[in-house]
Motif scaffolding. Structure first.
Motif, PDB file in Angstrom:
ATOM      1  N   THR A  12       0.835  -1.198   0.000  1.00 16.67           N
ATOM      2  CA  THR A  12       0.000   0.000   0.000  1.00 16.67           C
ATOM      3  C   THR A  12       0.871   1.249   0.000  1.00 16.67           C
ATOM      4  OG1 THR A  12      -1.700  -1.186   1.220  1.00 16.67           O
ATOM      5  CG2 THR A  12      -1.835   1.209   1.239  1.00 16.67           C
ATOM      6  N   PHE A  13       0.492   2.216  -0.804  1.00 19.39           N
ATOM      7  CA  PHE A  13       1.187   3.489  -0.898  1.00 19.39           C
ATOM      8  C   PHE A  13       0.409   4.504  -0.063  1.00 19.39           C
ATOM      9  CE2 PHE A  13       2.928   1.073  -4.193  1.00 19.39           C
ATOM     10  CZ  PHE A  13       4.028   1.697  -4.752  1.00 19.39           C
ATOM     11  N   GLU A  14       0.994   4.929   1.046  1.00 18.38           N
ATOM     12  CA  GLU A  14       0.341   5.823   2.010  1.00 18.38           C
ATOM     13  C   GLU A  14       0.653   7.289   1.693  1.00 18.38           C
ATOM     14  OE1 GLU A  14      -1.502   4.754   4.677  1.00 18.38           O
ATOM     15  OE2 GLU A  14      -1.117   2.619   4.510  1.00 18.38           O
ATOM     16  N   PRO A  15      -0.288   8.196   2.005  1.00 16.69           N
ATOM     17  CA  PRO A  15       0.015   9.619   1.844  1.00 16.69           C
ATOM     18  C   PRO A  15       1.013  10.059   2.916  1.00 16.69           C
ATOM     19  CG  PRO A  15      -2.205   9.303   2.717  1.00 16.69           C
ATOM     20  CD  PRO A  15      -1.634   7.945   2.461  1.00 16.69           C
ATOM     21  N   PRO A  16       1.765  11.073   2.731  1.00 13.07           N
ATOM     22  CA  PRO A  16       1.781  11.990   1.596  1.00 13.07           C
ATOM     23  C   PRO A  16       2.687  11.518   0.466  1.00 13.07           C
ATOM     24  CG  PRO A  16       3.290  12.828   3.235  1.00 13.07           C
ATOM     25  CD  PRO A  16       2.683  11.549   3.781  1.00 13.07           C
ATOM     26  N   LEU A  17       3.472  10.477   0.703  1.00 17.21           N
ATOM     27  CA  LEU A  17       4.392   9.992  -0.336  1.00 17.21           C
ATOM     28  C   LEU A  17       3.775   8.800  -1.062  1.00 17.21           C
ATOM     29  CD1 LEU A  17       7.759  10.138   1.609  1.00 17.21           C
ATOM     30  CD2 LEU A  17       6.867  11.791  -0.036  1.00 17.21           C
ATOM     31  N   TYR A  18       3.515   8.996  -2.300  1.00 14.84           N
ATOM     32  CA  TYR A  18       2.962   7.911  -3.098  1.00 14.84           C
ATOM     33  C   TYR A  18       4.044   7.289  -3.985  1.00 14.84           C
ATOM     34  CZ  TYR A  18      -1.604   9.444  -1.588  1.00 14.84           C
ATOM     35  OH  TYR A  18      -2.697   9.770  -0.826  1.00 14.84           O
ATOM     36  N   LYS A  19       5.283   7.384  -3.523  1.00 15.15           N
ATOM     37  CA  LYS A  19       6.408   6.820  -4.259  1.00 15.15           C
ATOM     38  C   LYS A  19       7.091   5.774  -3.386  1.00 15.15           C
ATOM     39  CE  LYS A  19       7.206  11.210  -6.489  1.00 15.15           C
ATOM     40  NZ  LYS A  19       8.093  12.340  -6.671  1.00 15.15           N
ATOM     41  N   LYS A  20       7.406   4.650  -3.993  1.00 13.40           N
ATOM     42  CA  LYS A  20       8.109   3.574  -3.288  1.00 13.40           C
ATOM     43  C   LYS A  20       9.127   2.943  -4.219  1.00 13.40           C
ATOM     44  CE  LYS A  20       5.023   1.385   0.058  1.00 13.40           C
ATOM     45  NZ  LYS A  20       4.381   0.104   0.382  1.00 13.40           N
ATOM     46  N   PHE A  21      10.066   2.272  -3.593  1.00 12.70           N
ATOM     47  CA  PHE A  21      10.956   1.432  -4.390  1.00 12.70           C
ATOM     48  C   PHE A  21      11.054   0.070  -3.730  1.00 12.70           C
ATOM     49  CE2 PHE A  21      14.064   2.964  -1.325  1.00 12.70           C
ATOM     50  CZ  PHE A  21      14.877   1.864  -1.127  1.00 12.70           C
ATOM     51  N   VAL A  22      11.408  -0.899  -4.537  1.00  9.62           N
ATOM     52  CA  VAL A  22      11.605  -2.250  -4.057  1.00  9.62           C
ATOM     53  C   VAL A  22      12.844  -2.811  -4.744  1.00  9.62           C
ATOM     54  CG1 VAL A  22      10.122  -3.318  -5.812  1.00  9.62           C
ATOM     55  CG2 VAL A  22      10.480  -4.490  -3.648  1.00  9.62           C
ATOM     56  N   THR A  23      13.610  -3.589  -3.997  1.00 13.53           N
ATOM     57  CA  THR A  23      14.756  -4.278  -4.577  1.00 13.53           C
ATOM     58  C   THR A  23      14.293  -5.674  -4.978  1.00 13.53           C
ATOM     59  OG1 THR A  23      16.240  -3.020  -3.147  1.00 13.53           O
ATOM     60  CG2 THR A  23      17.134  -5.001  -4.176  1.00 13.53           C
ATOM     61  N   ILE A  24      14.568  -6.030  -6.216  1.00 15.55           N
ATOM     62  CA  ILE A  24      14.130  -7.312  -6.763  1.00 15.55           C
ATOM     63  C   ILE A  24      15.361  -8.172  -7.030  1.00 15.55           C
ATOM     64  CG2 ILE A  24      12.918  -8.447  -8.663  1.00 15.55           C
ATOM     65  CD1 ILE A  24      11.429  -5.745  -9.079  1.00 15.55           C
TER      66      ILE A  24
END
Length: 134
Positions: free
Chosen positions: A44-56
């Motif tokens: 889930t992308f929570e406010p106020p930051l709707y940016k995420k990263f993931v290491t694959i």
């Protein structure tokens, strides 16, 4: 008659020379094999930051070096960073995927990117990033 023998001799010499030279080497098939998840849930992308990263993490289960030549996202909201572009046999590599859902409504979103590698069986691999904006 002498002319015919000369022509035949010339052709025979050419054939012998072409046979005696080194044989044409056939390029060896890369025996690299990419194993990577086809779907990655980023949560889930929570406010106020709707940016995420993931290491694959991905793996080369083959017997030759795996080369990750490119990673292309299907839209501007996704960015892929290749952390490991050469993976020795029986080793693991890493990618970093960034997903920005700030322009999307609060719904589940799926965005794809594809990798290009030297794996002969799966040269282009699609990976889907999944996230839900809250």
């Amino acid at each position: 008659m002498k002319f015919n023998i000369s022509v035949i001799s010339f052709i025979a010499v050419l054939l012998l020379l072409s046979c005696s030279s080194n044989s044409v080497s056939i390029p060896k098939k890369d025996d690299a094999h990419l194993v990577i998840a086809d779907r990655v849930d980023m949560g889930t992308f929570e406010p106020p930051l709707y940016k995420k990263f993931v290491t694959i993490e991905f793996e080369n289960t083959g017997s030759d070096t795996l080369y990750v030549m490119s990673a292309v996202a299907e839209c501007d909201c996704t960015e892929i960073e290749i952390l490991t572009d050469r993976v020795p046999p029986k080793s693991k590599g890493m990618l970093k995927a960034y997903l920005d859902l700030s322009e999307y409504p609060p719904v589940p979103v799926e965005k794809r990117f594809f990798l290009t590698t030297n794996d002969e069986d799966t040269r282009h691999v699609y990976v889907t990033l999944i996230g839900t904006k809250k």
